[in-house]
Design a protein around this motif. Sequence first.
Motif, PDB file in Angstrom:
ATOM      1  N   GLU A 279      30.158  38.940  43.641  1.00  0.00           N
ATOM      2  CA  GLU A 279      31.440  38.360  44.036  1.00  0.00           C
ATOM      3  C   GLU A 279      32.549  38.802  43.098  1.00  0.00           C
ATOM      4  O   GLU A 279      33.683  39.040  43.520  1.00  0.00           O
ATOM      5  N   ALA A 280      32.224  38.942  41.799  1.00  0.00           N
ATOM      6  CA  ALA A 280      33.229  39.374  40.835  1.00  0.00           C
ATOM      7  C   ALA A 280      33.679  40.793  41.132  1.00  0.00           C
ATOM      8  O   ALA A 280      34.863  41.115  41.052  1.00  0.00           O
ATOM      9  N   GLN A 281      32.742  41.653  41.495  1.00  0.00           N
ATOM     10  CA  GLN A 281      33.098  43.025  41.816  1.00  0.00           C
ATOM     11  C   GLN A 281      33.983  43.082  43.055  1.00  0.00           C
ATOM     12  O   GLN A 281      34.913  43.875  43.131  1.00  0.00           O
ATOM     13  N   ILE A 282      33.704  42.236  44.039  1.00  0.00           N
ATOM     14  CA  ILE A 282      34.504  42.216  45.266  1.00  0.00           C
ATOM     15  C   ILE A 282      35.937  41.802  44.958  1.00  0.00           C
ATOM     16  O   ILE A 282      36.896  42.411  45.405  1.00  0.00           O
ATOM     17  N   SER A 283      36.090  40.740  44.141  1.00  0.00           N
ATOM     18  CA  SER A 283      37.430  40.245  43.828  1.00  0.00           C
ATOM     19  C   SER A 283      38.193  41.219  42.941  1.00  0.00           C
ATOM     20  O   SER A 283      39.392  41.397  43.097  1.00  0.00           O
ATOM     21  N   ASN A 284      37.519  41.871  42.010  1.00  0.00           N
ATOM     22  CA  ASN A 284      38.180  42.810  41.111  1.00  0.00           C
ATOM     23  C   ASN A 284      38.646  44.060  41.838  1.00  0.00           C
ATOM     24  O   ASN A 284      39.687  44.624  41.539  1.00  0.00           O
ATOM     25  N   SER A 285      37.826  44.541  42.775  1.00  0.00           N
ATOM     26  CA  SER A 285      38.157  45.776  43.470  1.00  0.00           C
ATOM     27  C   SER A 285      39.133  45.556  44.607  1.00  0.00           C
ATOM     28  O   SER A 285      39.773  46.472  45.083  1.00  0.00           O
ATOM     29  N   GLY A 286      39.257  44.299  45.061  1.00  0.00           N
ATOM     30  CA  GLY A 286      40.153  44.012  46.161  1.00  0.00           C
ATOM     31  C   GLY A 286      39.554  44.281  47.519  1.00  0.00           C
ATOM     32  O   GLY A 286      40.155  43.987  48.537  1.00  0.00           O
ATOM     33  N   SER A 287      38.403  44.888  47.582  1.00  0.00           N
ATOM     34  CA  SER A 287      37.722  45.157  48.854  1.00  0.00           C
ATOM     35  C   SER A 287      36.226  45.023  48.622  1.00  0.00           C
ATOM     36  O   SER A 287      35.743  45.166  47.509  1.00  0.00           O
ATOM     37  N   LYS A 288      35.552  44.763  49.717  1.00  0.00           N
ATOM     38  CA  LYS A 288      34.113  44.535  49.620  1.00  0.00           C
ATOM     39  C   LYS A 288      33.391  45.831  49.275  1.00  0.00           C
ATOM     40  O   LYS A 288      33.656  46.887  49.837  1.00  0.00           O
ATOM     41  N   ARG A 289      32.488  45.748  48.316  1.00  0.00           N
ATOM     42  CA  ARG A 289      31.644  46.884  47.947  1.00  0.00           C
ATOM     43  C   ARG A 289      30.263  46.702  48.555  1.00  0.00           C
ATOM     44  O   ARG A 289      29.870  45.606  48.925  1.00  0.00           O
ATOM     45  N   GLY A 290      29.505  47.793  48.592  1.00  0.00           N
ATOM     46  CA  GLY A 290      28.152  47.738  49.102  1.00  0.00           C
ATOM     47  C   GLY A 290      28.114  47.850  50.612  1.00  0.00           C
ATOM     48  O   GLY A 290      29.122  48.117  51.276  1.00  0.00           O
ATOM     49  N   GLY A 291      26.917  47.666  51.175  1.00  0.00           N
ATOM     50  CA  GLY A 291      26.749  47.777  52.615  1.00  0.00           C
ATOM     51  C   GLY A 291      26.472  49.215  53.046  1.00  0.00           C
ATOM     52  O   GLY A 291      26.245  50.111  52.222  1.00  0.00           O
ATOM     53  N   TRP A 292      26.532  49.451  54.351  1.00  0.00           N
ATOM     54  CA  TRP A 292      26.135  50.751  54.908  1.00  0.00           C
ATOM     55  C   TRP A 292      27.130  51.865  54.607  1.00  0.00           C
ATOM     56  O   TRP A 292      26.809  53.045  54.792  1.00  0.00           O
ATOM     57  N   ILE A 293      28.342  51.528  54.125  1.00  0.00           N
ATOM     58  CA  ILE A 293      29.289  52.577  53.766  1.00  0.00           C
ATOM     59  C   ILE A 293      28.774  53.427  52.607  1.00  0.00           C
ATOM     60  O   ILE A 293      29.151  54.584  52.430  1.00  0.00           O
TER      61      ILE A 293
ATOM     62  N   PRO B 131      25.761  57.117  53.220  1.00  0.00           N
ATOM     63  CA  PRO B 131      25.936  58.583  53.231  1.00  0.00           C
ATOM     64  C   PRO B 131      25.921  59.201  51.836  1.00  0.00           C
ATOM     65  O   PRO B 131      25.374  60.301  51.652  1.00  0.00           O
ATOM     66  N   PHE B 132      26.506  58.509  50.866  1.00  0.00           N
ATOM     67  CA  PHE B 132      26.546  59.054  49.503  1.00  0.00           C
ATOM     68  C   PHE B 132      25.158  59.016  48.858  1.00  0.00           C
ATOM     69  O   PHE B 132      24.744  59.989  48.206  1.00  0.00           O
ATOM     70  N   ILE B 133      24.461  57.895  49.045  1.00  0.00           N
ATOM     71  CA  ILE B 133      23.111  57.787  48.478  1.00  0.00           C
ATOM     72  C   ILE B 133      22.170  58.762  49.169  1.00  0.00           C
ATOM     73  O   ILE B 133      21.360  59.433  48.519  1.00  0.00           O
TER      74      ILE B 133
ATOM     75  N   LEU C  65      26.383  61.695  44.536  1.00  0.00           N
ATOM     76  CA  LEU C  65      26.164  60.434  43.817  1.00  0.00           C
ATOM     77  C   LEU C  65      27.443  59.956  43.146  1.00  0.00           C
ATOM     78  O   LEU C  65      27.809  58.775  43.225  1.00  0.00           O
ATOM     79  N   LEU C  66      28.163  60.872  42.490  1.00  0.00           N
ATOM     80  CA  LEU C  66      29.371  60.503  41.760  1.00  0.00           C
ATOM     81  C   LEU C  66      30.519  60.159  42.706  1.00  0.00           C
ATOM     82  O   LEU C  66      31.323  59.265  42.420  1.00  0.00           O
ATOM     83  N   MET C  67      30.618  60.862  43.848  1.00  0.00           N
ATOM     84  CA  MET C  67      31.722  60.604  44.780  1.00  0.00           C
ATOM     85  C   MET C  67      31.662  59.201  45.381  1.00  0.00           C
ATOM     86  O   MET C  67      32.687  58.630  45.742  1.00  0.00           O
ATOM     87  N   GLY C  68      30.471  58.640  45.519  1.00  0.00           N
ATOM     88  CA  GLY C  68      30.355  57.320  46.123  1.00  0.00           C
ATOM     89  C   GLY C  68      30.490  56.173  45.151  1.00  0.00           C
ATOM     90  O   GLY C  68      30.348  55.003  45.545  1.00  0.00           O
ATOM     91  N   ASN C  69      30.823  56.464  43.893  1.00  0.00           N
ATOM     92  CA  ASN C  69      30.812  55.429  42.858  1.00  0.00           C
ATOM     93  C   ASN C  69      31.760  54.268  43.175  1.00  0.00           C
ATOM     94  O   ASN C  69      31.444  53.104  42.928  1.00  0.00           O
ATOM     95  N   ARG C  70      32.918  54.572  43.763  1.00  0.00           N
ATOM     96  CA  ARG C  70      33.899  53.505  44.018  1.00  0.00           C
ATOM     97  C   ARG C  70      33.469  52.561  45.136  1.00  0.00           C
ATOM     98  O   ARG C  70      34.073  51.500  45.315  1.00  0.00           O
ATOM     99  N   PHE C  71      32.433  52.957  45.901  1.00  0.00           N
ATOM    100  CA  PHE C  71      31.946  52.100  46.981  1.00  0.00           C
ATOM    101  C   PHE C  71      30.708  51.285  46.590  1.00  0.00           C
ATOM    102  O   PHE C  71      30.342  50.351  47.290  1.00  0.00           O
TER     103      PHE C  71
END
Length: 559
Positions: A5-19, A22-24, A216-222
């Motif tokens: 939850e802290a990561q979601i609030s800090n980033s302003g958008s939800k992280r994780g999930g199926w997005i 592709p990077f993984i 791997l590095l390109m998907g870090n922000r997600f």
Amino acid sequence: MDGREAQISNSGSKRGGWITFPFIAGAVAGLALAAGGWLSNLIVYLIDVFNVKSINAAQISNIRNGCSSLFPVIGAIVADSFLGSFSVAAISACISLLGIILLTLTTTLDPLRPQPCDNGSSLCTPPSKLQYAVLYTGLALACIGSGGTRFTLATMGANQFDKPKDQGIFFNWYFITLYIASTVSNTAIVYIEDNVSWRIGFGLCAVANFIGLAFLLMGNRFYLHDKPQGSPFTGIARVIVATIRKWTVRLSSNIDDYYFGHDGIAGIAPTPKKSFRFLNRAALKTEGDVGSDGSIAKPWRICTIQQVEDLKTLIRIFPLWSSSIFLGTPIGIQASLTVLQALTMDRHLGPHFQIPAGSILVICLISTCIFLTIIDRFLCPMWQRLTRRSPTPLQKIGLGHVLNILSMAVSALVESKRLKIAQAHHLQDQLKSIVPMLALWLFPQLVLVGIGEALHFPGQVSLYYQEFPMSLKSASTAMIALIIGISFYLSTALIDLVRRVTGWLPDNINDGRLDNVYWLLVVGGVINFGYYLVCAYLYKYQNVEKGEENLETSYGTDK
């Protein structure tokens, strides 16, 4: 979930999930291409380029397989305790790249490899100490790198999802991606190594590794990053020490006498269970164990109930885990010996194309990919419609045991036929002679192993991930790597024992009894399957049943 939850609030958008998939998946594909390209053809490379004898080359390959399968455990411990899964995967990918570059140099620079053997000559120049040093350094770095990424990426991917159903789907597609990439590397790259140039083949491995690292590095922000919480193994050690130190203390039936943590509440934290009751002493409060503010005053005399229950979980699952070691040992032996068999057989498909010996194992990967898709898209949904439950991990693992035993039996029968043909043509004393028997005869045994892997590998990963304590999630997926690593070391030891005690495995396998080795594996597999059935019958799921309930709820909603 607080960290999420802290990561979601800090980033302003939800992280994780199926997005993040592709990077993984891109990282898994690139790194698997890189590792498979040099690993699958290592035996042939050692024999043809480094003048290593055939059985010794198989032993080196098994040791290398064991190392790359043990390093994920170290990577998982570091990920859980200090750096997190993403950092471990990124660093390991860089190390792997360095190792593959070093291996590429052994194919490029003449001083780094021995002189080639004359055609038909059995007297070859052995590698020098410098050449061995460079070779083994490259292998070690590549092993560390590939081992540190393989199952750490699986844990990182599963951490992107909250629902067991989504995690199960991810694990299936993770293995599909892994096996498709390995299939491409075992065919296309191996073909280039055998027919074009070792330098170009190993160079392509380095490029694939770089591309995987970039994904791997390109998907870090997600990504959703789970913060490491310190070494969970320290807590396990504390439970053992505290239990020993309080061995004479009588257990209490009052739940308030047990320590639930600084902010622990008996109604929320797990209650002490009756199984392995003697370990509950580690959480039993005695004078001086806890400070006035509720914090631990003597860390090696008192533990939380959660830490005690975590150790109990590991003890419960250990027999099942141990039964999988001899499930992997025959696979390791078969993989190396099948390549040696292929080198002595007719590998031609038509007048102009010859299957590289190192690519023969791709049949196992193809059958695994196909059957993983069939399981995910057809068999599991069909099973759920009929029973309103998905197949349990233990059912999948058990069926994998049966298919593995059948594969070893087929291997023994095929090898018996090959030896009879070799004897009929008097090829026992002719080194590097080709038996007039198509290598296609090796396909059925590899197909059976591949179908078995499609069942027992995802089954084991799913079981460990759902059953292991939260503090050991990265270590849970690495347990399969630890099994593979121990299995390859056992396969190396078993082959060495057979060579010392019997005459079944000479350097010229046309003069040996490789079929007897396979029959030995069949007997061991049957005994091990019996042990597995006992363990599975006695085991009681801790968390998988909760996942099953979620699956049933989801299924009912979809309907």
